[in-house]
Design a protein around this motif. Sequence first.
Motif, mmCIF file in Angstrom:
data_model
loop_
_atom_site.group_PDB
_atom_site.id
_atom_site.type_symbol
_atom_site.label_atom_id
_atom_site.label_comp_id
_atom_site.label_asym_id
_atom_site.label_seq_id
_atom_site.Cartn_x
_atom_site.Cartn_y
_atom_site.Cartn_z
ATOM 1 N N VAL A 221 38.244 25.988 38.250
ATOM 2 C CA VAL A 221 39.638 26.369 38.005
ATOM 3 C C VAL A 221 40.086 26.754 39.200
ATOM 4 N N GLY A 222 41.584 26.883 39.541
ATOM 5 C CA GLY A 222 42.056 27.039 40.784
ATOM 6 C C GLY A 222 41.535 28.637 41.384
ATOM 7 N N SER A 223 41.770 28.565 42.538
ATOM 8 C CA SER A 223 41.489 29.915 43.393
ATOM 9 C C SER A 223 42.513 30.835 42.876
ATOM 10 N N ALA B 152 40.218 34.498 38.572
ATOM 11 C CA ALA B 152 38.991 33.539 39.262
ATOM 12 C C ALA B 152 38.927 33.986 40.586
ATOM 13 N N SER B 153 37.620 33.717 41.195
ATOM 14 C CA SER B 153 37.484 34.053 42.542
ATOM 15 C C SER B 153 38.402 33.208 43.345
ATOM 16 N N LYS B 154 37.889 33.182 44.604
ATOM 17 C CA LYS B 154 38.765 32.169 45.638
ATOM 18 C C LYS B 154 38.168 30.850 45.525
ATOM 19 N N LYS B 155 36.759 30.867 45.098
ATOM 20 C CA LYS B 155 36.333 29.497 44.441
ATOM 21 C C LYS B 155 36.454 28.857 43.244
ATOM 22 N N GLY B 156 37.263 29.611 42.600
ATOM 23 C CA GLY B 156 37.376 29.060 41.204
ATOM 24 C C GLY B 156 36.513 29.350 40.125
ATOM 25 N N THR B 157 35.975 30.329 39.914
ATOM 26 C CA THR B 157 34.811 30.693 39.259
ATOM 27 C C THR B 157 35.134 32.116 38.565
ATOM 28 N N ALA B 158 34.698 32.284 37.440
ATOM 29 C CA ALA B 158 34.838 33.587 36.698
ATOM 30 C C ALA B 158 33.849 33.798 35.740
ATOM 31 N N ASN B 159 33.226 34.996 35.587
ATOM 32 C CA ASN B 159 32.292 35.477 34.721
ATOM 33 C C ASN B 159 32.830 36.432 33.663
ATOM 34 N N ALA C 70 42.841 28.466 31.813
ATOM 35 C CA ALA C 70 43.105 29.073 33.059
ATOM 36 C C ALA C 70 44.366 28.906 33.683
ATOM 37 N N LYS C 71 45.266 29.782 34.249
ATOM 38 C CA LYS C 71 46.537 29.127 34.616
ATOM 39 C C LYS C 71 46.987 29.864 36.166
#
Length: 130
Positions: A62-64, A85-92, A112-113
């Motif tokens: 997803v986007g940063s 999300a993180s700067k790398k486009g990830t989330a937990n 994600a938006k």
Amino acid sequence: MSVITPARLRPGLALVLAAGLLAGPVVVDAAPAEAASKSCKVSMSNSKPKQYSNTTVKVSKVGSKAKVTTTAHYKTTKTKKSATASKKGTANLNYRISGATPGKKVKVTVTAKKGKTTWSCSTSFTPKRK
């Protein structure tokens, strides 16, 4: 029968043009810009968690700094979780399973938006008896 000459049309044409200018600009109805829709990637840390344990929804692609929302669709209820999300486009996002019905698949939808871009994907997990 009278013959219309270009000289006779000009005064009327000028009047029509003047009226159009006084009426204001002409607005053409244009379709709004389409929001970009993309797919994301999602997985579960444990796709068969025991009741009263935890499992994590792992979102990527997803986007940063996109706003991520997950919804777990249980048998009788829905549970939403949100994160950035993180700067790398990830989330937990962590879910507590509690007494979810063993053997009943729980679908997890992800949205994600960021700006006009939306990412979506889904996964599932199946709780098992404690």
